[in-house]
Design a protein around this motif. Structure first.
Motif, PDB file in Angstrom:
ATOM      1  N   ALA A 140      -9.887 -38.222  25.563  1.00 32.73           N
ATOM      2  CA  ALA A 140      -8.556 -37.737  25.310  1.00 32.73           C
ATOM      3  C   ALA A 140      -7.980 -37.374  27.423  1.00 32.73           C
ATOM      4  N   ALA A 141      -8.435 -37.157  28.327  1.00 30.81           N
ATOM      5  CA  ALA A 141      -7.270 -37.903  28.890  1.00 30.81           C
ATOM      6  C   ALA A 141      -6.853 -38.768  29.370  1.00 30.81           C
ATOM      7  N   LYS A 142      -7.630 -40.015  28.916  1.00 33.20           N
ATOM      8  CA  LYS A 142      -7.495 -41.492  29.180  1.00 33.20           C
ATOM      9  C   LYS A 142      -6.351 -42.020  27.907  1.00 33.20           C
ATOM     10  N   THR A 143      -5.790 -41.570  27.457  1.00 32.57           N
ATOM     11  CA  THR A 143      -4.643 -41.146  25.929  1.00 32.57           C
ATOM     12  C   THR A 143      -3.692 -40.497  26.387  1.00 32.57           C
ATOM     13  N   ALA A 144      -4.005 -39.841  26.735  1.00 35.00           N
ATOM     14  CA  ALA A 144      -2.960 -38.393  26.873  1.00 35.00           C
ATOM     15  C   ALA A 144      -1.846 -39.124  27.871  1.00 35.00           C
ATOM     16  N   ARG A 145      -2.427 -39.788  28.738  1.00 36.13           N
ATOM     17  CA  ARG A 145      -1.647 -40.592  30.010  1.00 36.13           C
ATOM     18  C   ARG A 145      -1.324 -41.688  29.130  1.00 36.13           C
ATOM     19  N   ARG A 146      -2.014 -42.667  27.550  1.00 35.60           N
ATOM     20  CA  ARG A 146      -1.287 -43.802  27.116  1.00 35.60           C
ATOM     21  C   ARG A 146       0.103 -43.185  26.773  1.00 35.60           C
ATOM     22  N   GLY A 147       0.090 -41.291  26.734  1.00 37.93           N
ATOM     23  CA  GLY A 147       0.937 -40.702  25.340  1.00 37.93           C
ATOM     24  C   GLY A 147       0.807 -40.559  24.463  1.00 37.93           C
ATOM     25  N   LYS A 148      -0.783 -40.641  24.113  1.00 35.99           N
ATOM     26  CA  LYS A 148      -1.729 -39.771  22.618  1.00 35.99           C
ATOM     27  C   LYS A 148      -1.230 -38.481  22.331  1.00 35.99           C
ATOM     28  N   PRO A 149      -1.504 -38.169  21.530  1.00 40.16           N
ATOM     29  CA  PRO A 149      -1.688 -36.467  21.232  1.00 40.16           C
ATOM     30  C   PRO A 149      -2.907 -35.710  22.204  1.00 40.16           C
ATOM     31  N   ILE A 150      -2.963 -34.999  22.791  1.00 37.95           N
ATOM     32  CA  ILE A 150      -5.181 -34.583  22.792  1.00 37.95           C
ATOM     33  C   ILE A 150      -5.081 -33.776  21.954  1.00 37.95           C
ATOM     34  N   LEU A 151      -3.927 -32.999  20.686  1.00 35.17           N
ATOM     35  CA  LEU A 151      -4.971 -32.135  20.337  1.00 35.17           C
ATOM     36  C   LEU A 151      -3.743 -31.965  19.533  1.00 35.17           C
TER      37      LEU A 151
END
Length: 364
Positions: A58-69
């Protein structure tokens, strides 16, 4: 009216009581709409939620600009699929546990053509339910919007919306002492139906499971023919004298613990005279078919006269809580949605009907 399918309610705490069901449809839980992913649009206003990444990323994908929720399910379905009753909740299930509930709740918006106050209540770490203070006004549209992109760290998410259609104000009162069901449509008495309710006499864990529950129920779904069995009693052997398996016509579900309004399987001599069911509301063939035909999910069925009370977590028993108690389940400091401005498309307002204070029971 389109056939209503199944929506899961397993996250509610009272599912444990399903083992002490009443008539007990074979399916067990509520017979209603199947879970509808936001990505399978049911109305022109629906927008797809992005499938979630793996929890550990979740944290890594958030940094890549992907939604976390994202949102996994919205109940009810959109305006093109069904009309709903004036007591209907809006149930939102997220695709993962929500750590910051206040932030998620703050981006959920409900706008009605004919506004009434409402508030969200969390019932699990993934599910939040919107209920109004008084019943919805009938014959209007309601727009739900989840501005997921406004949640910090979730900017890449797509916002989600769905428009609901509120139908006729169907409000029924059932007297288990007078053995009558009165159905009001938009405030006018439309039909009086002789009924037979739960007879009582089978106590499990201190609860008489043969009694119909008293309180404010909502219709959750319906089947033209429902299979009802004795399996909820733990009786599955056909040789057991307590065994039964019956095909019951015109079954409208009103709780998770197995209660329906349905056609009586014979025993017509008891209708309007005495209580003989395992907990359901049995009706005449003509009355049950008529009620089935008008039933919308979220219609109000108020039952009075028994000592067994409906728990607010039993199915859609949310109106069992007072408005003050309901708001305590919000994650926001001041629960309660401010009254929005009616949308420009709002139709002319018909006579005000079917509006009741939350948490009240009505005698017949």
């Amino acid at each position: 009216m389109k056939t209503i399918r199944r929506t899961a309610q397993a996250s509610l705490a009272l599912v444990a009581l399903a083992a002490v069901a009443a008539c007990a449809g074979e399916g067990g839980s509520a017979v209603q709409a199947a879970p509808v992913s936001v990505s399978s649009a049911a109305s022109a206003t629906d927008k797809a939620a992005v499938p979630p990444p793996a929890a550990g990323k979740a944290a890594k994908t958030a940094r890549r600009g992907k939604p976390i929720l994202g949102i996994a399910d919205i109940t009810p379905m959109g305006e093109k699929v069904e009309r709903i009753g004036v007591g209907a909740p809006i149930i939102v299930t997220f695709d993962r546990a929500v750590a910051k509930r206040a932030a998620a709740e703050a981006v959920l918006q409900v706008q009605a053509d004919k506004p009434v106050q409402g508030a969200w209540r969390w019932v699990s770490d993934r599910k939040v339910i919107y209920r109004t203070k008084t019943y919805w006004k009938p014959h209007q549209k309601v727009l739900f919007t989840a501005r997921l992109s406004q949640i910090p760290g979730n900017e890449a998410a797509k916002d989600v919306s769905r428009r609901f259609a509120i139908g006729t104000a169907n409000i029924s009162t059932v007297s288990t002492t007078r053995h009558l069901m009165k159905v009001y449509r938009d405030g006018k008495l439309a039909k009086t139906i002789p009924i037979s309710a739960g007879r009582g006499g089978l106590v499990k864990n201190g609860v008489d499971v043969y009694l119909t529950t008293s309180g404010v129920h909502l219709t959750m779904g319906k089947k033209a023919v429902e299979t009802m069995t004795s399996s909820w009693l733990g009786v599955t052997d056909p040789k057991d004298p307590r065994y039964y398996k019956e095909e019951i016509p015109w079954a409208v579900r009103i709780s998770d613990s197995g209660e329906y309004v349905h056609q009586s399987a014979g025993y017509y001599q008891y209708l309007g005279r005495s209580n003989q069911s395992h907990g359901c509301v049995r009706a005449t063939p003509e009355g049950a078919k008529w009620f089935y035909g008008i039933a919308q999910r979220g219609d109000v069925v108020k039952i009075a006269g028994t000592k067994r009370k409906l728990d607010w977590r039993n199915g859609w028993g949310f109106w069992q809580l007072s408005w003050t108690e309901w708001k305590k389940g919000s994650a926001l400091p001041a629960a309660g949605t401010p009254t929005p401005t009616p949308t420009p498309s709002a139709p002319a307002t018909p006579p005000d009907t079917g509006e009741e204070q939350a948490g009240q029971e009505s005698g017949v």
